[in-house]
Motif scaffolding. Sequence first.
Motif, PDB file in Angstrom:
ATOM      1  N   LEU A   1     -26.696  28.054  31.824  1.00  0.00           N
ATOM      2  CA  LEU A   1     -26.665  29.121  32.825  1.00  0.00           C
ATOM      3  C   LEU A   1     -25.869  28.714  34.054  1.00  0.00           C
ATOM      4  O   LEU A   1     -25.105  29.518  34.610  1.00  0.00           O
ATOM      5  N   LEU A   2     -26.038  27.472  34.486  1.00  0.00           N
ATOM      6  CA  LEU A   2     -25.297  26.980  35.644  1.00  0.00           C
ATOM      7  C   LEU A   2     -23.795  26.999  35.363  1.00  0.00           C
ATOM      8  O   LEU A   2     -22.992  27.429  36.200  1.00  0.00           O
ATOM      9  N   ALA A   3     -23.414  26.541  34.180  1.00  0.00           N
ATOM     10  CA  ALA A   3     -22.004  26.524  33.812  1.00  0.00           C
ATOM     11  C   ALA A   3     -21.429  27.933  33.791  1.00  0.00           C
ATOM     12  O   ALA A   3     -20.345  28.191  34.326  1.00  0.00           O
ATOM     13  N   HIS A   4     -22.151  28.884  33.188  1.00  0.00           N
ATOM     14  CA  HIS A   4     -21.654  30.249  33.109  1.00  0.00           C
ATOM     15  C   HIS A   4     -21.560  30.892  34.481  1.00  0.00           C
ATOM     16  O   HIS A   4     -20.683  31.730  34.716  1.00  0.00           O
ATOM     17  N   ALA A   5     -22.459  30.524  35.392  1.00  0.00           N
ATOM     18  CA  ALA A   5     -22.385  31.062  36.749  1.00  0.00           C
ATOM     19  C   ALA A   5     -21.103  30.641  37.441  1.00  0.00           C
ATOM     20  O   ALA A   5     -20.642  31.294  38.372  1.00  0.00           O
ATOM     21  N   LEU A   6     -20.523  29.542  36.974  1.00  0.00           N
ATOM     22  CA  LEU A   6     -19.268  29.029  37.531  1.00  0.00           C
ATOM     23  C   LEU A   6     -18.073  29.310  36.616  1.00  0.00           C
ATOM     24  O   LEU A   6     -17.039  28.669  36.713  1.00  0.00           O
ATOM     25  N   ASP A   7     -18.266  30.275  35.711  1.00  0.00           N
ATOM     26  CA  ASP A   7     -17.214  30.649  34.757  1.00  0.00           C
ATOM     27  C   ASP A   7     -16.769  29.481  33.888  1.00  0.00           C
ATOM     28  O   ASP A   7     -15.583  29.341  33.554  1.00  0.00           O
ATOM     29  N   GLN A   8     -17.720  28.622  33.537  1.00  0.00           N
ATOM     30  CA  GLN A   8     -17.465  27.480  32.667  1.00  0.00           C
ATOM     31  C   GLN A   8     -18.419  27.556  31.477  1.00  0.00           C
ATOM     32  O   GLN A   8     -19.447  28.227  31.531  1.00  0.00           O
ATOM     33  N   ARG A   9     -18.079  26.842  30.421  1.00  0.00           N
ATOM     34  CA  ARG A   9     -18.995  26.751  29.282  1.00  0.00           C
ATOM     35  C   ARG A   9     -18.878  25.363  28.667  1.00  0.00           C
ATOM     36  O   ARG A   9     -17.857  24.684  28.799  1.00  0.00           O
ATOM     37  N   LEU A  10     -19.945  24.948  27.998  1.00  0.00           N
ATOM     38  CA  LEU A  10     -19.934  23.679  27.287  1.00  0.00           C
ATOM     39  C   LEU A  10     -19.245  23.885  25.943  1.00  0.00           C
ATOM     40  O   LEU A  10     -19.447  24.912  25.284  1.00  0.00           O
ATOM     41  N   VAL A  11     -18.456  22.902  25.535  1.00  0.00           N
ATOM     42  CA  VAL A  11     -17.758  22.976  24.257  1.00  0.00           C
ATOM     43  C   VAL A  11     -17.877  21.643  23.532  1.00  0.00           C
ATOM     44  O   VAL A  11     -18.158  20.607  24.142  1.00  0.00           O
TER      45      VAL A  11
END
Length: 211
Positions: free
Chosen positions: A61-71
Amino acid sequence: MLHVDKAAEQMVAQIMCGLRSERLSVGISQCALAEGLPFRGRAISEWETLAIQPTLDHLILLAHALDQRLVVLGWNGLLRVDAVRQRPGESLVVFERRRLAWPLKSRRQAMGMSQGELGELVGVSRDSIQRWELVRVPPRPIAHVVWAQKLGCSIALQPIDPAGDAQTKARLRGPAVWSSQGSAGGVSFGVVRAVRQLVPSSCRQGPGFRI
């Protein structure tokens, strides 16, 4: 016991450092970023300083809030892309966990390794590997990193593709709907700048505000 080495610890630190850098680059405080999310700004502070680790769900959720995602990256540093689509009614968090688990399961099977053998390498039980692959129980972020490591892969951050699926973009920007477990069905915090405009001015960065 989970087999954690310095490389795994550094990988987690790089992810958290990357998220902190993204937050600072858009000029948003921890308090403002936490608005609309199921955790507080103080928790973000503790995660960024590596005092404690977030759960995998909170990290997603934190990553998506910053327009990032785990890969998941392969041994050659290239993105491992598997055909994983979001299912009807599936929350963002569960979808992202499944998207991260699928390439690792595929990699294990391609290597001809059993869940028990992988569990021994990771330092967990066969049942744990099975639950992770079936997305029944999320591993801790450090455990996810070790899981990937033992398969010759790594976990990294990547910007969410701005030219990606229109429905996904609409879902990230739609009304927030939280389940009783704190997972997001449709989340409005995909764009930090939009969030910043909605939070109280007292939460924004400024003179005397502690980041």
